[in-house]
Design an enzyme around this catalytic site. Structure first.
Site, PDB file in Angstrom:
ATOM      1  CG  HIS A 159      30.851  27.130  21.535  1.00 36.40           C
ATOM      2  ND1 HIS A 159      29.937  27.532  20.884  1.00 36.40           N
ATOM      3  CD2 HIS A 159      30.567  27.206  22.815  1.00 36.40           C
ATOM      4  CE1 HIS A 159      28.858  27.703  21.632  1.00 36.40           C
ATOM      5  NE2 HIS A 159      29.274  27.348  22.906  1.00 36.40           N
ATOM      6  CG  HIS A 168      45.163  42.803  24.762  1.00 39.39           C
ATOM      7  ND1 HIS A 168      46.032  43.425  25.623  1.00 39.39           N
ATOM      8  CD2 HIS A 168      45.337  41.583  25.351  1.00 39.39           C
ATOM      9  CE1 HIS A 168      46.828  42.905  26.400  1.00 39.39           C
ATOM     10  NE2 HIS A 168      46.172  41.568  26.456  1.00 39.39           N
TER      11      HIS A 168
HETATM   12  C1  LIG Z   1      38.430  51.017  33.052  1.00 40.75           C
HETATM   13  C2  LIG Z   1      39.861  51.635  32.682  1.00 40.75           C
HETATM   14  C3  LIG Z   1      40.301  51.861  31.430  1.00 40.75           C
HETATM   15  C4  LIG Z   1      39.779  52.952  33.424  1.00 40.75           C
HETATM   16  O1  LIG Z   1      41.029  53.466  33.695  1.00 40.75           O
HETATM   17  P1  LIG Z   1      41.325  55.021  33.883  1.00 40.75           P
HETATM   18  O2  LIG Z   1      40.509  56.100  33.178  1.00 40.75           O
HETATM   19  O3  LIG Z   1      42.792  55.363  34.043  1.00 40.75           O
HETATM   20  O4  LIG Z   1      40.623  55.063  35.330  1.00 40.75           O
HETATM   21  P2  LIG Z   1      41.055  55.466  36.714  1.00 40.75           P
HETATM   22  O5  LIG Z   1      41.837  54.347  37.270  1.00 40.75           O
HETATM   23  O6  LIG Z   1      41.092  56.776  36.809  1.00 40.75           O
HETATM   24  O7  LIG Z   1      39.682  55.400  37.514  1.00 40.75           O
HETATM   25  C5  LIG Z   1      38.370  56.016  37.379  1.00 40.75           C
HETATM   26  C6  LIG Z   1      37.499  55.599  38.023  1.00 40.75           C
HETATM   27  O8  LIG Z   1      36.915  54.535  37.736  1.00 40.75           O
HETATM   28  C7  LIG Z   1      36.846  53.222  38.571  1.00 40.75           C
HETATM   29  N1  LIG Z   1      37.605  51.934  38.029  1.00 40.75           N
HETATM   30  C8  LIG Z   1      38.812  52.208  36.999  1.00 40.75           C
HETATM   31  N2  LIG Z   1      38.637  50.754  36.639  1.00 40.75           N
HETATM   32  C9  LIG Z   1      37.742  50.132  37.179  1.00 40.75           C
HETATM   33  C10 LIG Z   1      37.341  48.862  36.706  1.00 40.75           C
HETATM   34  N3  LIG Z   1      37.761  48.033  35.875  1.00 40.75           N
HETATM   35  N4  LIG Z   1      36.062  48.573  37.223  1.00 40.75           N
HETATM   36  C11 LIG Z   1      35.313  49.408  38.108  1.00 40.75           C
HETATM   37  N5  LIG Z   1      35.643  50.406  38.278  1.00 40.75           N
HETATM   38  C12 LIG Z   1      37.016  50.768  37.856  1.00 40.75           C
HETATM   39  C13 LIG Z   1      38.170  53.662  39.441  1.00 40.75           C
HETATM   40  O9  LIG Z   1      37.923  53.237  41.016  1.00 40.75           O
HETATM   41  C14 LIG Z   1      37.805  55.428  39.604  1.00 40.75           C
HETATM   42  O10 LIG Z   1      36.723  55.456  40.385  1.00 40.75           O
HETATM   43  P3  LIG Z   1      36.573  56.604  41.169  1.00 40.75           P
HETATM   44  O11 LIG Z   1      36.500  57.782  40.352  1.00 40.75           O
HETATM   45  O12 LIG Z   1      35.254  56.336  42.183  1.00 40.75           O
HETATM   46  O13 LIG Z   1      37.631  56.760  42.096  1.00 40.75           O
HETATM   47  C15 LIG Z   1      41.028  50.674  33.535  1.00 40.75           C
HETATM   48  O14 LIG Z   1      41.095  50.984  34.963  1.00 40.75           O
HETATM   49  C16 LIG Z   1      40.974  49.278  33.083  1.00 40.75           C
HETATM   50  O15 LIG Z   1      40.383  48.345  33.676  1.00 40.75           O
HETATM   51  N6  LIG Z   1      41.859  48.926  32.213  1.00 40.75           N
HETATM   52  C17 LIG Z   1      41.954  47.545  31.507  1.00 40.75           C
HETATM   53  C18 LIG Z   1      43.380  47.323  31.683  1.00 40.75           C
HETATM   54  C19 LIG Z   1      43.811  46.061  31.315  1.00 40.75           C
HETATM   55  O16 LIG Z   1      43.092  44.959  31.208  1.00 40.75           O
HETATM   56  N7  LIG Z   1      44.960  45.704  30.609  1.00 40.75           N
HETATM   57  C20 LIG Z   1      45.328  44.550  30.074  1.00 40.75           C
HETATM   58  C21 LIG Z   1      46.674  44.459  30.239  1.00 40.75           C
HETATM   59  S1  LIG Z   1      47.416  42.848  30.082  1.00 40.75           S
END
Ligand SMILES: CC(C)(COP(=O)(O)OP(=O)(O)OC[C@H]1O[C@@H](n2cnc3c(N)ncnc32)[C@H](O)[C@@H]1OP(=O)(O)O)[C@@H](O)C(=O)NCCC(=O)NCCS
Length: 238
Positions: A159, A168
């Protein structure tokens, strides 16, 4: 896409005018939106996507590249308002928030609210034009949702929230009461937002994050509890 003078037309969610619908985008998110739209009662004419290899199934023809959507949607904005069954409506169904933000600026149109029939939306919530509300999502009382926002599958927005344009809320995310979220922000899959928190514009909240304090504009917040770090790229939001 050429920038056009015609502004995006905002219409209330309660218009109830389920007519012909044009889908802009042909990827996975567009598939989800198209199925929800049909379940809701829209007659989906087809979709626009630059990629010829995309498919939304046999019932939904590709009508051309996204640039073609401008010509297809402009007459609707010029010819009248909600309630005219001859008007084609449109929904932007691309996953990328960057791309969505650009299209919102340049595509005229009479934008539909596509809401899966299993979603629960409070009668006192205000839902902007072009918004998609997915299967089993919940939007609670007195919450305002900006135009072209996605409340994805199973997301919960409690709410008195104010959610900006082109936000999104990803599948299964939970947004507590009184939360404010700025435009062009991604709230990642399964994340939780503490009641009353303010999240800025252009932010990314990571998958599974627990956001317990305010997040500034253009920040990325990940982890439990979430820590805000650097600006984000649009690489991972679809
Ligand atoms: C946060 C986010 C944007 C990072 O993406 P990225 O820049 O490609 O990051 P990487 O996959 O290269 O990971 C980098 C580091 O962050 C960590 N990490 C990535 N996502 C994380 C998350 N959500 N929570 C905690 N740690 C995370 C990885 O483990 C990695 O750690 P390391 O360096 O110790 O190995 C992505 O993981 C994310 O959560 N995106 C949201 C996606 C989503 O919900 N989309 C909706 C679709 S319907």
């Amino acid at each position: 896409v050429t920038k056009l003078a015609t502004p995006v037309v905002s219409v209330p969610a309660a218009s109830g005018a389920l007519g012909r619908l044009l889908v802009i985008g042909g990827g996975g998110h567009a598939w989800v939106v198209t199925e929800a739209a049909r379940a809701q009662g829209w007659r989906v004419l087809g979709y626009f996507d630059d990629d010829e290899s995309t498919s939304l199934g046999d019932k939904t023809p590709r009508l051309g590249p996204i640039s073609g959507a401008a010509a297809a949607t402009a007459p609707a904005a010029e010819r009248g308002g909600p309630g005219d069954e001859d008007l084609p409506w449109a929904v932007i169904a691309l996953g990328s928030l960057d791309l969505r933000a650009r299209l919102i600026q340049v595509l005229p149109g009479l934008y539909a609210v596509v809401r899966h029939p299993s979603a629960i939306v409070s009668p006192s919530a205000r839902i902007g034009a072009g918004t998609f509300i997915g299967a089993t999502a919940v939007v609670q009382g007195r919450t305002q949702v900006g135009d072209h926002t996605i409340i994805n599958t199973g997301a919960i927005v409690e709410h008195d929230c104010v959610i900006g344009i082109n936000v999104h809320i990803a599948p299964g995310a939970k947004v507590g009461g009184g939360v404010r979220i700025g435009r062009d922000t991604l709230v990642g899959i399964g994340s939780s937002i503490r009641p009353g928190v303010k999240i800025g514009s252009g932010c990314t909240i990571g998958v599974g994050a627990a956001v317990v304090s305010d997040v500034p504009d253009n920040a990325r917040a990940i982890g439990v509890p979430a820590r805000a770090t650097h600006s984000w790229s649009d690489s991972d939001d679809s």
